[in-house]
Design a protein around this motif. Structure first.
Motif, PDB file in Angstrom:
ATOM      1  N   THR A 267      13.337  -3.087  -7.266  1.00  0.00           N
ATOM      2  CA  THR A 267      11.870  -3.109  -7.203  1.00  0.00           C
ATOM      3  C   THR A 267      11.260  -3.832  -8.403  1.00  0.00           C
ATOM      4  OG1 THR A 267      11.641  -1.085  -8.472  1.00  0.00           O
ATOM      5  CG2 THR A 267      11.810  -0.854  -6.086  1.00  0.00           C
ATOM      6  N   ASP A 268       9.998  -4.181  -8.218  1.00  0.00           N
ATOM      7  CA  ASP A 268       9.197  -4.680  -9.330  1.00  0.00           C
ATOM      8  C   ASP A 268       8.841  -3.547 -10.287  1.00  0.00           C
ATOM      9  OD1 ASP A 268       7.730  -3.511  -7.273  1.00  0.00           O
ATOM     10  OD2 ASP A 268       5.942  -4.709  -7.634  1.00  0.00           O
ATOM     11  N   THR A 269       8.805  -2.324  -9.772  1.00  0.00           N
ATOM     12  CA  THR A 269       8.295  -1.170 -10.532  1.00  0.00           C
ATOM     13  C   THR A 269       9.200  -0.747 -11.680  1.00  0.00           C
ATOM     14  OG1 THR A 269       7.298  -0.402  -8.473  1.00  0.00           O
ATOM     15  CG2 THR A 269       7.491   1.213 -10.247  1.00  0.00           C
TER      16      THR A 269
ATOM     17  N   THR B 128       4.692   7.949  -1.829  1.00  0.00           N
ATOM     18  CA  THR B 128       5.181   7.599  -0.510  1.00  0.00           C
ATOM     19  C   THR B 128       5.099   6.076  -0.426  1.00  0.00           C
ATOM     20  OG1 THR B 128       4.842   7.900   1.843  1.00  0.00           O
ATOM     21  CG2 THR B 128       2.927   8.265   0.493  1.00  0.00           C
ATOM     22  N   ARG B 129       6.227   5.424  -0.075  1.00  0.00           N
ATOM     23  CA  ARG B 129       6.375   3.984  -0.339  1.00  0.00           C
ATOM     24  C   ARG B 129       6.238   3.107   0.902  1.00  0.00           C
ATOM     25  NH1 ARG B 129      11.477   0.437  -1.403  1.00  0.00           N
ATOM     26  NH2 ARG B 129      10.581  -1.273  -2.590  1.00  0.00           N
ATOM     27  N   TRP B 130       5.584   1.998   0.702  1.00  0.00           N
ATOM     28  CA  TRP B 130       5.600   0.897   1.659  1.00  0.00           C
ATOM     29  C   TRP B 130       6.166  -0.282   0.869  1.00  0.00           C
ATOM     30  CZ3 TRP B 130       0.824  -0.807   5.035  1.00  0.00           C
ATOM     31  CH2 TRP B 130       1.233  -1.791   5.921  1.00  0.00           C
ATOM     32  N   ALA B 131       7.421  -0.601   1.116  1.00  0.00           N
ATOM     33  CA  ALA B 131       8.166  -1.528   0.254  1.00  0.00           C
ATOM     34  C   ALA B 131       7.560  -2.919   0.209  1.00  0.00           C
ATOM     35  CB  ALA B 131       9.607  -1.620   0.749  1.00  0.00           C
ATOM     36  N   THR B 132       7.446  -3.467  -0.993  1.00  0.00           N
ATOM     37  CA  THR B 132       7.109  -4.888  -1.143  1.00  0.00           C
ATOM     38  C   THR B 132       8.264  -5.629  -1.814  1.00  0.00           C
ATOM     39  OG1 THR B 132       6.093  -4.681  -3.329  1.00  0.00           O
ATOM     40  CG2 THR B 132       4.645  -4.364  -1.427  1.00  0.00           C
ATOM     41  N   HIS B 133       8.938  -4.993  -2.768  1.00  0.00           N
ATOM     42  CA  HIS B 133      10.044  -5.631  -3.485  1.00  0.00           C
ATOM     43  C   HIS B 133      11.237  -4.681  -3.448  1.00  0.00           C
ATOM     44  CE1 HIS B 133       6.618  -7.898  -4.840  1.00  0.00           C
ATOM     45  NE2 HIS B 133       7.431  -8.806  -5.351  1.00  0.00           N
TER      46      HIS B 133
ATOM     47  N   ASN C 120       1.721   1.826  -7.216  1.00  0.00           N
ATOM     48  CA  ASN C 120       1.218   1.249  -5.975  1.00  0.00           C
ATOM     49  C   ASN C 120       0.727  -0.148  -6.319  1.00  0.00           C
ATOM     50  OD1 ASN C 120      -0.205   0.635  -3.601  1.00  0.00           O
ATOM     51  ND2 ASN C 120      -2.001   1.755  -4.286  1.00  0.00           N
ATOM     52  N   GLY C 121       1.346  -1.172  -5.729  1.00  0.00           N
ATOM     53  CA  GLY C 121       0.897  -2.526  -6.011  1.00  0.00           C
ATOM     54  C   GLY C 121       2.067  -3.467  -6.194  1.00  0.00           C
ATOM     55  N   ILE C 122       1.818  -4.539  -6.922  1.00  0.00           N
ATOM     56  CA  ILE C 122       2.855  -5.552  -7.154  1.00  0.00           C
ATOM     57  C   ILE C 122       2.761  -6.021  -8.604  1.00  0.00           C
ATOM     58  CG2 ILE C 122       3.577  -7.922  -6.614  1.00  0.00           C
ATOM     59  CD1 ILE C 122       2.741  -7.377  -3.709  1.00  0.00           C
TER      60      ILE C 122
ATOM     61  N   ALA D 283      13.403   3.839  -3.920  1.00  0.00           N
ATOM     62  CA  ALA D 283      12.321   4.828  -3.785  1.00  0.00           C
ATOM     63  C   ALA D 283      11.769   5.180  -5.167  1.00  0.00           C
ATOM     64  CB  ALA D 283      12.855   6.083  -3.094  1.00  0.00           C
ATOM     65  N   HIS D 284      10.477   5.478  -5.198  1.00  0.00           N
ATOM     66  CA  HIS D 284       9.858   5.932  -6.444  1.00  0.00           C
ATOM     67  C   HIS D 284       9.996   7.459  -6.481  1.00  0.00           C
ATOM     68  CE1 HIS D 284       7.014   2.223  -6.743  1.00  0.00           C
ATOM     69  NE2 HIS D 284       7.961   1.980  -5.858  1.00  0.00           N
ATOM     70  N   PRO D 285       9.858   8.142  -7.619  1.00  0.00           N
ATOM     71  CA  PRO D 285       9.622   7.633  -8.961  1.00  0.00           C
ATOM     72  C   PRO D 285      10.825   6.852  -9.514  1.00  0.00           C
ATOM     73  CG  PRO D 285       9.014   9.958  -8.800  1.00  0.00           C
ATOM     74  CD  PRO D 285       9.738   9.612  -7.555  1.00  0.00           C
TER      75      PRO D 285
ATOM     76  N   MET E 174       0.840  -1.204   0.000  1.00  0.00           N
ATOM     77  CA  MET E 174       0.000   0.000   0.000  1.00  0.00           C
ATOM     78  C   MET E 174       0.871   1.248   0.000  1.00  0.00           C
ATOM     79  SD  MET E 174      -3.059   1.058   2.601  1.00  0.00           S
ATOM     80  CE  MET E 174      -2.111   1.753   3.944  1.00  0.00           C
ATOM     81  N   CYS E 175       1.039   1.853  -1.155  1.00  0.00           N
ATOM     82  CA  CYS E 175       1.786   3.104  -1.249  1.00  0.00           C
ATOM     83  C   CYS E 175       0.797   4.232  -1.530  1.00  0.00           C
ATOM     84  CB  CYS E 175       2.763   3.079  -2.405  1.00  0.00           C
ATOM     85  SG  CYS E 175       3.999   1.808  -2.277  1.00  0.00           S
ATOM     86  N   GLY E 176       1.266   5.446  -1.493  1.00  0.00           N
ATOM     87  CA  GLY E 176       0.432   6.585  -1.857  1.00  0.00           C
ATOM     88  C   GLY E 176       0.966   7.231  -3.122  1.00  0.00           C
TER      89      GLY E 176
END
Ligand code: GLU
Length: 232
Positions: free
Chosen positions: A126-128, A74-79, A102-104, A87-89, A1-3
């Motif tokens: 990251t996956d992103t 704003t990140r909640w890390a999954t990968h 936001n997601g996987i 960090a994104h972007p 869950m990121c914003g």
């Protein structure tokens, strides 16, 4: 869950993104970041910080970027660990495409392996990060068709790329080739659009939009949109 928060309009994007992120910090505090297309240089300015949003605010507080189009996260890390490199972007290798997600992306390892075979060097775990590289590749392919470089081109590129993504995600994309445009898409992750006068803001949740406008358009699942100051 990121914003996620993203804007296009006539006001400077950076302060709007920071205000939006303040309302989304509950969705993740591993890191925060913003990317804005500088309308004077047409270069994407990207700033990121590890940890809470206040670190990013300190980093950008003396910056005045002329651009009116940008994305924030704003990140909640999954990968990938909660490090600045994750960090994104995230951007493509040319620095012309920036993405927040936001997601996987469940099939990112396969997509990453293909891109690495093409010579792409990844900067994050990251996956992103596959997304901006895939969009740049698609934009390159589209440029061979002699299409104009505008928001519709970006829309087509993102649409083609997300057809290869597996998982649940919401994303926002900017490209220096279409400096007034923002492309957003969602699949089983929330994204809403706030309709202002000559400006639009897109975010994961309503608090990030509440100060901006009361008129909200929730995006449908699997919907994609091109936003410019002239319309959606
Ligand atoms: N999977 C992405 C990452 O770790 C987004 C995380 C999320 O939405 O919580 O960077």
């Amino acid at each position: 869950m990121c914003g996620i928060v993203a804007v296009t309009g006539y006001r400077k994007a950076l302060p709007l993104l920071i205000e939006g992120l303040k309302k989304l910090e509950y969705r993740g505090y591993d890191s925060a970041g913003v990317a804005v297309i500088n309308s004077e240089s047409n270069i994407i300015n990207c700033d990121k910080s590890e940890g809470k949003l206040k670190n990013l605010i300190t980093k950008v507080k003396d910056k005045s970027i002329a651009g009116t189009v940008g994305i924030g996260h704003t990140r909640w890390a999954t990968h990938g660990k909660p490090l600045i490199k994750n960090a994104h972007p995230h951007m493509d290798s040319t620095g012309k495409v920036a993405v927040v997600q936001n997601g996987i992306i469940e099939n990112f390892l396969d997509l990453k392996a293909d891109l690495e075979q093409d010579g792409i060097i990844f900067k994050s775990d990251t996956d992103t990060e596959v997304i901006p590289h895939l969009i740049q590749k698609e934009l390159n392919n589209l440029s061979k068709l002699d299409l104009e470089s505008n928001g519709s081109t970006l829309l087509i590129a993102v649409r083609n790329v997300i057809s290869d993504l597996e998982g649940a995600y919401a994303l926002a994309v900017i490209w220096s080739g279409a400096p007034d445009s923002l492309v957003v898409a969602r699949k089983q992750a929330p994204l809403i659009i706030g309709l202002g006068e000559g400006e639009f803001v897109c975010a994961s949740d309503t608090p990030a939009i509440a100060n901006f406008t009361k008129t909200i358009l929730p995006m449908e699942d699997e919907e994609i949109g091109l936003l410019t100051p002239l319309g959606i």
